[in-house]
Scaffold this motif. Structure first.
Motif, PDB file in Angstrom:
ATOM      1  N   PHE A  52     -93.325  65.841 -21.832  1.00 22.76           N
ATOM      2  CA  PHE A  52     -92.778  64.808 -22.833  1.00 22.76           C
ATOM      3  C   PHE A  52     -93.110  64.924 -23.825  1.00 22.76           C
ATOM      4  CE2 PHE A  52     -93.493  62.422 -18.946  1.00 22.76           C
ATOM      5  CZ  PHE A  52     -91.783  61.892 -18.748  1.00 22.76           C
ATOM      6  N   ALA A  53     -92.454  65.218 -24.809  1.00 21.00           N
ATOM      7  CA  ALA A  53     -92.398  65.707 -26.627  1.00 21.00           C
ATOM      8  C   ALA A  53     -91.745  64.688 -27.515  1.00 21.00           C
ATOM      9  CB  ALA A  53     -92.061  67.465 -26.763  1.00 21.00           C
ATOM     10  N   GLY A  54     -92.259  65.173 -28.956  1.00 14.59           N
ATOM     11  CA  GLY A  54     -91.671  64.146 -29.897  1.00 14.59           C
ATOM     12  C   GLY A  54     -91.917  64.491 -31.258  1.00 14.59           C
ATOM     13  N   ALA A  55     -91.340  63.806 -32.323  1.00 16.19           N
ATOM     14  CA  ALA A  55     -92.285  64.206 -33.530  1.00 16.19           C
ATOM     15  C   ALA A  55     -91.898  63.230 -34.474  1.00 16.19           C
ATOM     16  CB  ALA A  55     -91.311  65.132 -33.902  1.00 16.19           C
ATOM     17  N   TRP A  56     -93.147  63.401 -35.477  1.00 17.09           N
ATOM     18  CA  TRP A  56     -93.849  61.397 -35.811  1.00 17.09           C
ATOM     19  C   TRP A  56     -92.946  63.075 -38.002  1.00 17.09           C
ATOM     20  CZ3 TRP A  56     -98.401  60.407 -38.136  1.00 17.09           C
ATOM     21  CH2 TRP A  56     -98.602  58.939 -39.535  1.00 17.09           C
ATOM     22  N   SER A  57     -91.993  62.448 -37.970  1.00 17.73           N
ATOM     23  CA  SER A  57     -91.530  62.744 -39.908  1.00 17.73           C
ATOM     24  C   SER A  57     -91.997  62.105 -40.693  1.00 17.73           C
ATOM     25  CB  SER A  57     -90.021  62.817 -39.600  1.00 17.73           C
ATOM     26  OG  SER A  57     -89.474  63.943 -38.618  1.00 17.73           O
ATOM     27  N   GLY A  58     -92.366  62.973 -41.762  1.00 11.09           N
ATOM     28  CA  GLY A  58     -92.506  62.715 -43.084  1.00 11.09           C
ATOM     29  C   GLY A  58     -93.477  61.437 -43.024  1.00 11.09           C
ATOM     30  N   ALA A  59     -94.944  62.418 -41.993  1.00  3.98           N
ATOM     31  CA  ALA A  59     -95.976  61.438 -41.995  1.00  3.98           C
ATOM     32  C   ALA A  59     -97.026  61.362 -43.783  1.00  3.98           C
ATOM     33  CB  ALA A  59     -97.159  62.271 -40.629  1.00  3.98           C
ATOM     34  N   GLY A  60     -97.135  60.626 -44.101  1.00  7.76           N
ATOM     35  CA  GLY A  60     -97.683  60.541 -45.132  1.00  7.76           C
ATOM     36  C   GLY A  60     -99.490  60.715 -45.443  1.00  7.76           C
ATOM     37  N   PHE A  61     -99.985  60.761 -47.045  1.00  8.86           N
ATOM     38  CA  PHE A  61    -101.477  60.804 -46.115  1.00  8.86           C
ATOM     39  C   PHE A  61    -102.054  59.291 -45.777  1.00  8.86           C
ATOM     40  CE2 PHE A  61    -100.110  63.418 -50.555  1.00  8.86           C
ATOM     41  CZ  PHE A  61    -100.261  64.611 -49.432  1.00  8.86           C
ATOM     42  N   GLY A  62    -103.258  59.712 -45.424  1.00  6.99           N
ATOM     43  CA  GLY A  62    -104.307  58.861 -45.061  1.00  6.99           C
ATOM     44  C   GLY A  62    -104.330  58.853 -43.437  1.00  6.99           C
ATOM     45  N   ASP A  63    -105.294  57.466 -43.519  1.00 11.49           N
ATOM     46  CA  ASP A  63    -105.944  57.252 -42.271  1.00 11.49           C
ATOM     47  C   ASP A  63    -104.786  56.454 -41.355  1.00 11.49           C
ATOM     48  OD1 ASP A  63    -108.371  58.683 -42.165  1.00 11.49           O
ATOM     49  OD2 ASP A  63    -108.927  56.662 -42.825  1.00 11.49           O
ATOM     50  N   HIS A  64    -104.081  57.248 -39.570  1.00  5.59           N
ATOM     51  CA  HIS A  64    -103.467  56.543 -38.529  1.00  5.59           C
ATOM     52  C   HIS A  64    -103.979  57.119 -37.915  1.00  5.59           C
ATOM     53  CE1 HIS A  64    -100.446  57.273 -42.680  1.00  5.59           C
ATOM     54  NE2 HIS A  64    -101.301  58.622 -42.292  1.00  5.59           N
ATOM     55  N   SER A  65    -103.274  55.629 -36.633  1.00  5.15           N
ATOM     56  CA  SER A  65    -102.857  55.512 -35.543  1.00  5.15           C
ATOM     57  C   SER A  65    -101.651  55.945 -34.493  1.00  5.15           C
ATOM     58  CB  SER A  65    -103.606  53.646 -35.258  1.00  5.15           C
ATOM     59  OG  SER A  65    -103.746  53.743 -33.766  1.00  5.15           O
ATOM     60  N   LEU A  66    -102.348  56.990 -33.851  1.00  2.00           N
ATOM     61  CA  LEU A  66    -101.548  57.362 -33.340  1.00  2.00           C
ATOM     62  C   LEU A  66    -101.376  57.221 -31.474  1.00  2.00           C
ATOM     63  CD1 LEU A  66    -101.318  61.048 -34.405  1.00  2.00           C
ATOM     64  CD2 LEU A  66     -99.156  59.507 -35.022  1.00  2.00           C
ATOM     65  N   PHE A  67    -100.940  56.281 -30.772  1.00  2.00           N
ATOM     66  CA  PHE A  67    -100.878  56.631 -28.495  1.00  2.00           C
ATOM     67  C   PHE A  67     -99.239  56.793 -28.883  1.00  2.00           C
ATOM     68  CE2 PHE A  67    -100.133  52.214 -31.423  1.00  2.00           C
ATOM     69  CZ  PHE A  67     -99.324  51.786 -30.200  1.00  2.00           C
ATOM     70  N   ALA A  68     -99.490  56.302 -26.967  1.00  2.96           N
ATOM     71  CA  ALA A  68     -98.193  56.900 -26.381  1.00  2.96           C
ATOM     72  C   ALA A  68     -98.109  55.790 -25.824  1.00  2.96           C
ATOM     73  CB  ALA A  68     -98.435  58.420 -25.748  1.00  2.96           C
ATOM     74  N   VAL A  69     -97.094  55.085 -24.743  1.00  2.00           N
ATOM     75  CA  VAL A  69     -96.784  54.136 -23.712  1.00  2.00           C
ATOM     76  C   VAL A  69     -95.830  54.887 -22.988  1.00  2.00           C
ATOM     77  CG1 VAL A  69     -96.119  51.827 -23.634  1.00  2.00           C
ATOM     78  CG2 VAL A  69     -97.408  52.681 -25.598  1.00  2.00           C
TER      79      VAL A  69
END
Length: 91
Positions: A52-69
């Motif tokens: 399983f793969a994907g992409a987050w396009s145009g991720a901006g500056f700062g702290d971010h929360s990532l998760f998969a379901v």
């Protein structure tokens, strides 16, 4: 169960950028239909074929929360996995 493999937990990325996302998913309860990838609670990508793969396009500056379901072929409670990331300006 789903395991968000990349990016690595706590990894600092330089942006704005596109973030490659990968996850492994398996279940003894039901067949895995797809894995959905979220950034800051928003669906950014999904994949129905392992690995399983994907992409987050145009991720901006700062702290971010990532998760998969994991989404199953039958009705089963989702099993999320995730962590926080930081995207900074390059030096």
């Amino acid at each position: 169960m789903v395991y968000l493999a990349t990016p690595a937990s706590g990894q600092i990325l330089y942006g704005p950028t596109n973030v490659a996302l990968t996850a492994s998913a398996q279940s003894t309860v039901a067949a895995v239909s797809r894995v959905e990838f979220f950034a800051n609670g928003v669906l950014v990508s999904q994949d129905s074929l392992a690995p399983f793969a994907g992409a987050w396009s145009g991720a901006g500056f700062g702290d971010h929360s990532l998760f998969a379901v994991t989404v199953f072929e039958v009705e089963v409670a989702p099993l999320p996995h995730g962590y926080a990331e930081r995207i900074e300006e390059p030096w």
